[in-house]
Design an enzyme around this catalytic site. Sequence first.
Site, PDB file in Angstrom:
ATOM      1  N   LYS A   9      32.246 100.107 -40.191  1.00  0.00           N
ATOM      2  CA  LYS A   9      30.881 100.357 -40.105  1.00  0.00           C
ATOM      3  C   LYS A   9      30.479 101.100 -41.443  1.00  0.00           C
ATOM      4  CE  LYS A   9      26.713 101.920 -37.644  1.00  0.00           C
ATOM      5  NZ  LYS A   9      26.232 102.608 -36.440  1.00  0.00           N
ATOM      6  N   SER A  25      27.824  85.182 -49.517  1.00  0.00           N
ATOM      7  CA  SER A  25      28.570  86.369 -49.285  1.00  0.00           C
ATOM      8  C   SER A  25      27.824  87.739 -49.399  1.00  0.00           C
ATOM      9  CB  SER A  25      30.168  86.653 -49.841  1.00  0.00           C
ATOM     10  OG  SER A  25      30.095  86.714 -51.426  1.00  0.00           O
ATOM     11  N   THR A  57      28.163  87.180 -42.829  1.00  0.00           N
ATOM     12  CA  THR A  57      28.549  86.545 -44.016  1.00  0.00           C
ATOM     13  C   THR A  57      30.143  87.002 -43.952  1.00  0.00           C
ATOM     14  OG1 THR A  57      28.393  86.178 -46.295  1.00  0.00           O
ATOM     15  CG2 THR A  57      27.664  88.262 -45.450  1.00  0.00           C
ATOM     16  N   TYR A  58      30.574  87.208 -45.218  1.00  0.00           N
ATOM     17  CA  TYR A  58      31.834  87.818 -45.579  1.00  0.00           C
ATOM     18  C   TYR A  58      31.863  88.674 -46.546  1.00  0.00           C
ATOM     19  CZ  TYR A  58      32.276  84.164 -49.152  1.00  0.00           C
ATOM     20  OH  TYR A  58      31.964  83.129 -50.182  1.00  0.00           O
ATOM     21  N   GLY A  73      23.708  83.949 -52.403  1.00  0.00           N
ATOM     22  CA  GLY A  73      23.627  82.770 -51.595  1.00  0.00           C
ATOM     23  C   GLY A  73      22.379  82.818 -50.745  1.00  0.00           C
ATOM     24  N   PRO A  74      22.531  82.107 -49.582  1.00  0.00           N
ATOM     25  CA  PRO A  74      21.397  82.273 -48.673  1.00  0.00           C
ATOM     26  C   PRO A  74      21.001  83.442 -47.896  1.00  0.00           C
ATOM     27  CG  PRO A  74      22.965  80.219 -48.229  1.00  0.00           C
ATOM     28  CD  PRO A  74      23.425  81.069 -49.316  1.00  0.00           C
TER      29      PRO A  74
END
Length: 116
Positions: A9, A25, A57-58, A73-74
């Site tokens: 975290k 990402s 996401t990654y 991105g999105p």
Amino acid sequence: MQIQVLKSKIHRVKVTGADLNYIGSITIDETLLEASNIIEGEKVSIVNINNGERFETYAIKGQRNSGEITLNGPAARKVQKDDIIIIISYASLEFEEAKAFKPWIIFPNENDNSLT
């Protein structure tokens, strides 16, 4: 039986950018990745403190000690620059193993995302 537990975290970091035209990402300062034991390509959950958005996401590696936290991105539509977010990853562990597992939790400085 396996269960999902908190693995890593990054608590309360400031978004430094949002790039809608990037493939996708979240770009995270390499120092923060290492301190939180998140690896490039790992699936992460994002919680936006400012607007309540939650999404996945990654992770991709950003420049070391840059403080960069950029949604690409999105995902860029889910944040604004200067929003405060929490980045979380999970692991699947055997139930008994999970009882003793200790996650990596870091608390960067919200002003510049540094660990000092």
